[in-house]
Design a protein around this motif. Structure first.
Motif, PDB file in Angstrom:
ATOM      1  N   UNK A 118     -47.918  11.634   3.674  1.00 37.00           N
ATOM      2  CA  UNK A 118     -49.238  11.180   3.215  1.00 37.00           C
ATOM      3  C   UNK A 118     -49.127  10.379   1.922  1.00 37.00           C
ATOM      4  N   UNK A 119     -48.270  10.834   1.022  1.00 36.17           N
ATOM      5  CA  UNK A 119     -48.085  10.119  -0.235  1.00 36.17           C
ATOM      6  C   UNK A 119     -47.465   8.739  -0.002  1.00 36.17           C
ATOM      7  N   UNK A 120     -46.508   8.668   0.905  1.00 38.67           N
ATOM      8  CA  UNK A 120     -45.883   7.381   1.208  1.00 38.67           C
ATOM      9  C   UNK A 120     -46.887   6.430   1.855  1.00 38.67           C
ATOM     10  N   UNK A 121     -47.766   6.965   2.693  1.00 44.60           N
ATOM     11  CA  UNK A 121     -48.822   6.147   3.270  1.00 44.60           C
ATOM     12  C   UNK A 121     -49.757   5.653   2.172  1.00 44.60           C
ATOM     13  N   UNK A 122     -50.078   6.543   1.233  1.00 44.84           N
ATOM     14  CA  UNK A 122     -50.916   6.157   0.106  1.00 44.84           C
ATOM     15  C   UNK A 122     -50.279   5.050  -0.720  1.00 44.84           C
ATOM     16  N   UNK A 123     -48.960   5.122  -0.895  1.00 40.36           N
ATOM     17  CA  UNK A 123     -48.252   4.083  -1.642  1.00 40.36           C
ATOM     18  C   UNK A 123     -48.321   2.738  -0.928  1.00 40.36           C
ATOM     19  N   UNK A 124     -48.250   2.759   0.385  1.00 38.26           N
ATOM     20  CA  UNK A 124     -48.352   1.512   1.147  1.00 38.26           C
ATOM     21  C   UNK A 124     -49.729   0.887   0.968  1.00 38.26           C
ATOM     22  N   UNK A 125     -50.768   1.726   0.987  1.00 37.45           N
ATOM     23  CA  UNK A 125     -52.128   1.235   0.768  1.00 37.45           C
ATOM     24  C   UNK A 125     -52.257   0.674  -0.645  1.00 37.45           C
ATOM     25  N   UNK A 126     -51.697   1.380  -1.618  1.00 36.03           N
ATOM     26  CA  UNK A 126     -51.752   0.924  -3.004  1.00 36.03           C
ATOM     27  C   UNK A 126     -51.023  -0.399  -3.177  1.00 36.03           C
ATOM     28  N   UNK A 127     -49.922  -0.574  -2.459  1.00 33.51           N
ATOM     29  CA  UNK A 127     -49.173  -1.824  -2.546  1.00 33.51           C
ATOM     30  C   UNK A 127     -50.019  -2.996  -2.051  1.00 33.51           C
ATOM     31  N   UNK A 128     -50.738  -2.774  -0.954  1.00 29.73           N
ATOM     32  CA  UNK A 128     -51.621  -3.825  -0.434  1.00 29.73           C
ATOM     33  C   UNK A 128     -52.721  -4.143  -1.448  1.00 29.73           C
ATOM     34  N   UNK A 129     -53.335  -3.105  -2.010  1.00 23.32           N
ATOM     35  CA  UNK A 129     -54.380  -3.294  -3.024  1.00 23.32           C
ATOM     36  C   UNK A 129     -53.820  -4.027  -4.229  1.00 23.32           C
ATOM     37  N   UNK A 130     -52.610  -3.675  -4.624  1.00 25.70           N
ATOM     38  CA  UNK A 130     -51.961  -4.291  -5.782  1.00 25.70           C
ATOM     39  C   UNK A 130     -51.774  -5.795  -5.566  1.00 25.70           C
ATOM     40  N   UNK A 131     -51.267  -6.163  -4.396  1.00 25.28           N
ATOM     41  CA  UNK A 131     -51.031  -7.583  -4.095  1.00 25.28           C
ATOM     42  C   UNK A 131     -52.352  -8.348  -4.040  1.00 25.28           C
ATOM     43  N   UNK A 132     -53.358  -7.766  -3.390  1.00 26.28           N
ATOM     44  CA  UNK A 132     -54.660  -8.421  -3.284  1.00 26.28           C
ATOM     45  C   UNK A 132     -55.296  -8.596  -4.667  1.00 26.28           C
ATOM     46  N   UNK A 133     -55.201  -7.553  -5.472  1.00 27.87           N
ATOM     47  CA  UNK A 133     -55.782  -7.603  -6.814  1.00 27.87           C
ATOM     48  C   UNK A 133     -55.095  -8.654  -7.674  1.00 27.87           C
ATOM     49  N   UNK A 134     -53.777  -8.726  -7.579  1.00 31.05           N
ATOM     50  CA  UNK A 134     -53.046  -9.726  -8.347  1.00 31.05           C
ATOM     51  C   UNK A 134     -53.382 -11.139  -7.878  1.00 31.05           C
ATOM     52  N   UNK A 135     -53.521 -11.313  -6.582  1.00 31.59           N
ATOM     53  CA  UNK A 135     -53.877 -12.628  -6.046  1.00 31.59           C
ATOM     54  C   UNK A 135     -55.244 -13.056  -6.565  1.00 31.59           C
ATOM     55  N   UNK A 136     -56.173 -12.109  -6.581  1.00 36.09           N
ATOM     56  CA  UNK A 136     -57.522 -12.419  -7.086  1.00 36.09           C
ATOM     57  C   UNK A 136     -57.491 -12.759  -8.575  1.00 36.09           C
ATOM     58  N   UNK A 137     -56.724 -11.991  -9.338  1.00 37.18           N
ATOM     59  CA  UNK A 137     -56.623 -12.261 -10.769  1.00 37.18           C
ATOM     60  C   UNK A 137     -55.970 -13.610 -11.031  1.00 37.18           C
TER      61      UNK A 137
END
Length: 241
Positions: A118-137
């Motif tokens: 579950x934690x590894x799945x959470x990390x994958x979701x966070x990675x996607x959010x991280x990339x999207x957030x950086x792209x927006x910034x």
């Protein structure tokens, strides 16, 4: 508002750094072989293993066997807990002595495997959010705070967590987290006199050392991540840091 956005980026980045730190340390079995001597686990096993009547022969095992067993546990908890029920231990001359874990221990380690998935799945979701957030910034040309500011966020957060742990008590927090995370009907507290698992790991002491290693390794990983953010996204930095 800009600082809030970068604070979110920083928090996510450090969580990802912790995840990367976990995966790297898992490749070396969380430095068990080094911590084994540092924590004097042989003395611990020699004291408590004979008191576990059903598996008193565990005291006959040596460092090589303990290292192998821990490595197999690490492999199992990263693979849905497979093989835990049949994991056995052997004497130095290769004689089969006993299965390592009782049913309650197997169930607990399988719960750990589920948690890790579950934690590894959470990390994958966070990675996607991280990339999207950086792209927006990047698209909105947000100013990147200085690295000192970003690192300060992390250090302050770690200091606050450390203060809370010291005030509440490491063991109390360890116990409460287990109550929250694991099913109520599943046993998670094992005394040394009734558990090969707890003896092998000198639990919970080993977990405290592993937590320190995770954070120590995560800090430079975080630093590299934020350097890459600055270099490859071409974001302007305050104070040119």
């Amino acid at each position: 508002m800009g600082n809030v956005r970068w604070l979110c980026v920083t928090v996510i980045a450090f969580c990802l750094a912790l995840g990367a730190s976990w995966l790297l340390l898992a490749q070396v079995d969380f430095a068990y072989d080094w911590l084994y001597s540092f924590m004097d686990i042989p003395k611990h096993i020699a004291k408590y293993a004979p008191e576990y009547a059903e598996r008193a022969d565990f005291v006959e095992t040596n460092f090589a066997e303990h290292s192998r067993m821990f490595a197999e546990v690490v492999t199992a908890i990263h693979n849905q807990g497979g093989g835990l029920a049949t994991l056995s231990y052997y004497s130095p001359d290769g004689q089969l002595l006993n299965t390592a874990f009782n049913n309650d221990e197997v169930i607990h380690l399988q719960d750990v495997a589920i948690l890790i998935d579950r934690l590894l799945l959470g990390l994958k979701v966070m990675l996607v959010v991280f990339v999207v957030l950086l792209a927006w910034l990047s698209i909105t040309r947000q100013v990147l705070p200085s690295f000192k500011s970003l690192l300060a966020y992390v250090i302050i957060a770690l200091l606050l967590i450390t203060v809370v742990v010291l005030l509440v008590g490491p063991y109390e927090i360890f116990s409460q987290l287990h109550i929250w995370v694991f099913p109520e009907e599943h046993k998670w507290k094992f005394y040394y006199e009734e558990s090969v698992m707890s003896n092998l790991m000198k639990a919970p002491d080993l977990f405290a050392y592993i937590a320190v290693l995770l954070v120590v390794l995560a800090v430079p990983i975080f630093a590299v991540m934020m350097w890459l953010v600055k270099q490859f996204l071409g974001l302007r930095s305050q104070n040119n840091v």
